[in-house]
Write an enzyme that holds these catalytic residues in place. Structure first.
Site, PDB file in Angstrom:
ATOM      1  N   CYS A  82      29.127  43.370   8.757  1.00 33.64           N
ATOM      2  CA  CYS A  82      29.106  42.319   9.771  1.00 33.64           C
ATOM      3  C   CYS A  82      28.469  42.896  11.021  1.00 33.64           C
ATOM      4  O   CYS A  82      29.012  43.831  11.628  1.00 33.64           O
ATOM      5  CB  CYS A  82      30.520  41.827  10.057  1.00 33.64           C
ATOM      6  SG  CYS A  82      30.600  40.606  11.399  1.00 33.64           S
TER       7      CYS A  82
ATOM      8  N   CYS B 114      25.278  35.619  14.174  1.00 31.59           N
ATOM      9  CA  CYS B 114      25.447  36.579  13.083  1.00 31.59           C
ATOM     10  C   CYS B 114      24.419  37.689  13.283  1.00 31.59           C
ATOM     11  O   CYS B 114      23.216  37.444  13.233  1.00 31.59           O
ATOM     12  CB  CYS B 114      25.240  35.880  11.739  1.00 31.59           C
ATOM     13  SG  CYS B 114      25.279  36.993  10.319  1.00 31.59           S
TER      14      CYS B 114
END
Length: 263
Positions: free
Chosen positions: A197, A73
């Site tokens: 993101c 991530c």
């Protein structure tokens, strides 16, 4: 059992942070899912453990909001760097290990620059590109970004062929100016649109370059939660390296929660 936690966000992508250097955190998917629940828990897109590592400054272990350990991530990586700095583990530079390997990061006041994994394979189709920037990403360029139902269309792509149960994150990207794009992302594991993101904007920047939509190797991407920047180099073999993701990351609050209530 009282659990001490910290809440961090990077461009609106938010995470529960746990100082797990003593490895006391009970890794139970149902607990993690409950802690990330926005009604019954703390509320977050994911949970991150900061653990000790013998060769680097720390180890990052990332779980999606559904409680399952996941791939890299990008915004979470930038947030854990800020967390490590707040814990006085590092100063302005660091190296750490994550599920996709070694990462470097540099702290420049409000912004954190994170070096991402190299990208060697990019698949181009009629209406989208697919690549892995530490996590798998479907990237689709559109003209009507504001009108797209990201949750509905993203879920359909995420669970459909060829991704099926393993799934892919799904990005819809619109060019708004030279080297400037808007992006909206459906994240697997969250199973919804998120405000940003990091691996997604990285994938979008590289995909834009593959389609000759850039005039230089530095891109600004506007997410729902703020602005992120990606810069990169493309070598003679066509692979992407020296990929850096840059943006804000800061603590929102800290507290304690009774983990028994999270069962």
């Amino acid at each position: 059992m009282k659990l001490s936690f910290y809440k961090y966000q990077g461009a609106g992508n938010d995470f529960v942070m746990i100082d797990d250097r003593n490895k006391n955190f009970p890794i139970q998917p149902q607990w993690i899912e409950r802690l990330c629940d926005r009604h019954f828990g703390i509320g977050a897109d994911g949970l991150i453990l900061l653990q000790k590592d013998d060769k680097t400054d720390f180890r990052m272990v990332y779980f999606n909001a559904d409680g399952n350990e996941s791939s890299m991530c990008g915004n979470g990586g930038r947030c854990i760097v800020r967390f490590a700095q707040d814990l006085n583990l590092i100063e302005n530079e660091t190296t750490f290990i994550a599920t996709d390997g070694l990462h470097q990061a540099v702290i420049k006041q409000e912004r954190i620059e994170l070096k991402m994994s190299d990208v060697a394979s990019i698949q181009q189709f009629d209406d989208h590109l697919f690549l892995n920037t530490g996590s798998p990403h479907h990237v689709e360029f559109v003209d009507n970004l504001a009108e797209i139902n990201v949750k509905e269309k993203g879920a359909k792509i995420r669970y459909g062929a060829p991704y099926f149960e393993a799934g892919s994150n799904v990005n819809f990207v619109q060019k708004t100016a030279e080297n400037h794009f808007k992006i909206r992302t459906y994240e697997r594991g969250v199973e919804d649109e998120t405000l940003a993101c990091g691996t997604g904007v990285t994938a979008a920047a590289i995909a834009a370059n593959e389609l000759n939509l850039l005039s230089k190797n530095e891109v600004t991407l506007e997410t729902l939660g703020g602005f992120l920047n990606v810069r990169f180099q493309k070598n003679d073999e066509g692979n992407y390296e020296n990929i850096w993701l840059s943006g804000p990351a800061k603590m929102v609050f800290k507290g304690e929660i009774d983990i028994n209530e999270s069962e």
